[in-house]
Scaffold this motif. Structure first.
Motif, PDB file in Angstrom:
ATOM      1  N   VAL A 124       0.838  -1.203   0.000  1.00 32.46           N
ATOM      2  CA  VAL A 124       0.000   0.000   0.000  1.00 32.46           C
ATOM      3  C   VAL A 124       0.871   1.250   0.000  1.00 32.46           C
ATOM      4  O   VAL A 124       0.611   2.201  -0.754  1.00 32.46           O
ATOM      5  CB  VAL A 124      -0.941  -0.007   1.222  1.00 32.46           C
ATOM      6  N   THR A 125       1.921   1.249   0.816  1.00 30.87           N
ATOM      7  CA  THR A 125       2.815   2.404   0.870  1.00 30.87           C
ATOM      8  C   THR A 125       3.547   2.598  -0.439  1.00 30.87           C
ATOM      9  O   THR A 125       3.655   3.721  -0.952  1.00 30.87           O
ATOM     10  CB  THR A 125       3.839   2.244   2.008  1.00 30.87           C
ATOM     11  N   ASP A 126       4.065   1.514  -1.012  1.00 29.38           N
ATOM     12  CA  ASP A 126       4.782   1.605  -2.288  1.00 29.38           C
ATOM     13  C   ASP A 126       3.870   2.093  -3.411  1.00 29.38           C
ATOM     14  O   ASP A 126       4.312   2.825  -4.295  1.00 29.38           O
ATOM     15  CB  ASP A 126       5.367   0.240  -2.667  1.00 29.38           C
ATOM     16  N   ARG A 127       2.623   1.699  -3.358  1.00 26.41           N
ATOM     17  CA  ARG A 127       1.706   2.025  -4.449  1.00 26.41           C
ATOM     18  C   ARG A 127       1.062   3.396  -4.288  1.00 26.41           C
ATOM     19  O   ARG A 127       0.917   4.138  -5.267  1.00 26.41           O
ATOM     20  CB  ARG A 127       0.619   0.943  -4.544  1.00 26.41           C
ATOM     21  N   TYR A 128       0.688   3.750  -3.068  1.00 28.17           N
ATOM     22  CA  TYR A 128      -0.072   4.983  -2.848  1.00 28.17           C
ATOM     23  C   TYR A 128       0.708   6.078  -2.117  1.00 28.17           C
ATOM     24  O   TYR A 128       0.321   7.238  -2.176  1.00 28.17           O
ATOM     25  CB  TYR A 128      -1.350   4.689  -2.051  1.00 28.17           C
ATOM     26  N   GLY A 129       1.757   5.703  -1.373  1.00 27.88           N
ATOM     27  CA  GLY A 129       2.516   6.695  -0.624  1.00 27.88           C
ATOM     28  C   GLY A 129       2.216   6.666   0.861  1.00 27.88           C
ATOM     29  O   GLY A 129       1.228   6.076   1.323  1.00 27.88           O
ATOM     30  N   ARG A 130       3.088   7.327   1.633  1.00 30.75           N
ATOM     31  CA  ARG A 130       2.997   7.305   3.094  1.00 30.75           C
ATOM     32  C   ARG A 130       1.753   8.019   3.622  1.00 30.75           C
ATOM     33  O   ARG A 130       1.151   7.597   4.609  1.00 30.75           O
ATOM     34  CB  ARG A 130       4.244   7.936   3.700  1.00 30.75           C
ATOM     35  N   GLN A 131       1.376   9.140   2.997  1.00 31.94           N
ATOM     36  CA  GLN A 131       0.199   9.876   3.480  1.00 31.94           C
ATOM     37  C   GLN A 131      -1.046   9.015   3.400  1.00 31.94           C
ATOM     38  O   GLN A 131      -1.868   8.992   4.316  1.00 31.94           O
ATOM     39  CB  GLN A 131       0.011  11.157   2.671  1.00 31.94           C
ATOM     40  N   PHE A 132      -1.198   8.319   2.285  1.00 31.79           N
ATOM     41  CA  PHE A 132      -2.353   7.451   2.094  1.00 31.79           C
ATOM     42  C   PHE A 132      -2.363   6.358   3.155  1.00 31.79           C
ATOM     43  O   PHE A 132      -3.378   6.109   3.813  1.00 31.79           O
ATOM     44  CB  PHE A 132      -2.317   6.842   0.692  1.00 31.79           C
ATOM     45  N   THR A 133      -1.223   5.690   3.332  1.00 28.35           N
ATOM     46  CA  THR A 133      -1.136   4.590   4.299  1.00 28.35           C
ATOM     47  C   THR A 133      -1.439   5.068   5.707  1.00 28.35           C
ATOM     48  O   THR A 133      -2.180   4.417   6.458  1.00 28.35           O
ATOM     49  CB  THR A 133       0.262   3.950   4.255  1.00 28.35           C
TER      50      THR A 133
END
Length: 268
Positions: free
Chosen positions: A184-193
């Motif tokens: 999830v972090t790799d795909r969407y980024g830290r803010q999203f996660t």
């Protein structure tokens, strides 16, 4: 009391600001664009030599130091002329860079701070989801390029009927089943996660949530907790995470101290 203040990061932030002000006052000729005298004193030369040595792992030769001084003079001349022309005023780039430097002053101590074993254990216990291995989440997401469009769509998702048609096209699937937090972090980024980690699972759509693509509405279907490794195995990850959060908190706290000294008037 004085010793306690001396350990406070806000105290160091304000002292650093005062020292910068004093430095500009002491070297007033460099801050004055009207001055036609540039003094390349021993402090400037020593600073240039130290920067060279830190990068090249050796002191500069006389010829190299002459070159460093010439480059410094070029920057100084152009800097003064830019001030003379007023290029520093109403410049969003310059304004933002100066703001970032103030943030850097506030967080500088946290970059080298060494947390105790107890602090790391406390941090791991308070944020287990960040370090659990095997933790997964299942969710649906709708993508929007603009936040306003996402907010508008949220009001039309109350009954969940035909939700797939509301989002804008995106190359990643609208639904994720048992996706790892790393994915999830790799795909969407830290803010999203970080935002999804705070959500409660259920049928409600939540957001908008920012990502590297734009904005998302998210329906968190389920969360499966993973196993948290011992601190000894992930110490560096925990320390890095603690340091990043500490830097952010100190930056915000230092800003609030300065912000409270201003009266803000917003025209209606």
């Amino acid at each position: 009391m004085i010793r306690r203040w001396a350990r406070d990061p806000l105290f160091h932030f304000l002292v650093a600001g005062a020292l910068l002000f004093a430095l500009f006052a002491w070297r007033g000729e460099e801050a004055d664009p009207e001055s036609r005298t540039i003094a390349v004193n021993r402090e400037v030369q020593a600073s240039l030599a130290l920067q060279f040595e830190a990068m090249m792992q050796r002191p500069p030769t006389d010829a190299e130091l002459d070159g460093l001084i010439e480059r410094w003079l070029r920057d100084e001349v152009l800097y003064r002329e830019a001030l003379r022309l007023g290029l520093d005023r109403e410049d969003a780039v310059v304004r933002r860079r100066l703001a970032k430097k103030m943030d850097a002053l506030a967080s500088a101590q946290a970059e080298t701070a060494q947390p105790s074993e107890a602090e790391l254990r406390e941090w791991l216990a308070a944020n287990p989801e960040r370090f659990a291995r095997g933790a997964t989440i299942s969710f649906d997401q709708l993508y929007f390029a603009e936040e306003a469009a996402a907010r508008s769509a949220l009001s039309r998702l109350r009954d969940n009927a035909g939700w797939e048609r509301l989002g804008e096209p995106l190359s990643i699937p609208a639904s994720q089943e048992r996706a790892s937090m790393r994915l999830v972090t790799d795909r969407y980024g830290r803010q999203f996660t970080a935002a999804v980690e705070k959500m409660e699972a259920g049928d409600n759509w939540q957001g908008p949530v920012p990502s590297g693509f734009g904005w998302h509405l998210v329906r968190l279907q389920s969360r499966e907790q993973g196993k948290i490794p011992p601190l000894a195995e992930i110490r560096q990850r925990v320390e890095d995470d603690w340091r990043g959060a500490t830097m952010s908190a100190r930056t915000q706290a230092a800003y609030q101290v300065l912000r409270d000294a201003y009266r803000v008037e917003i025209a209606e």
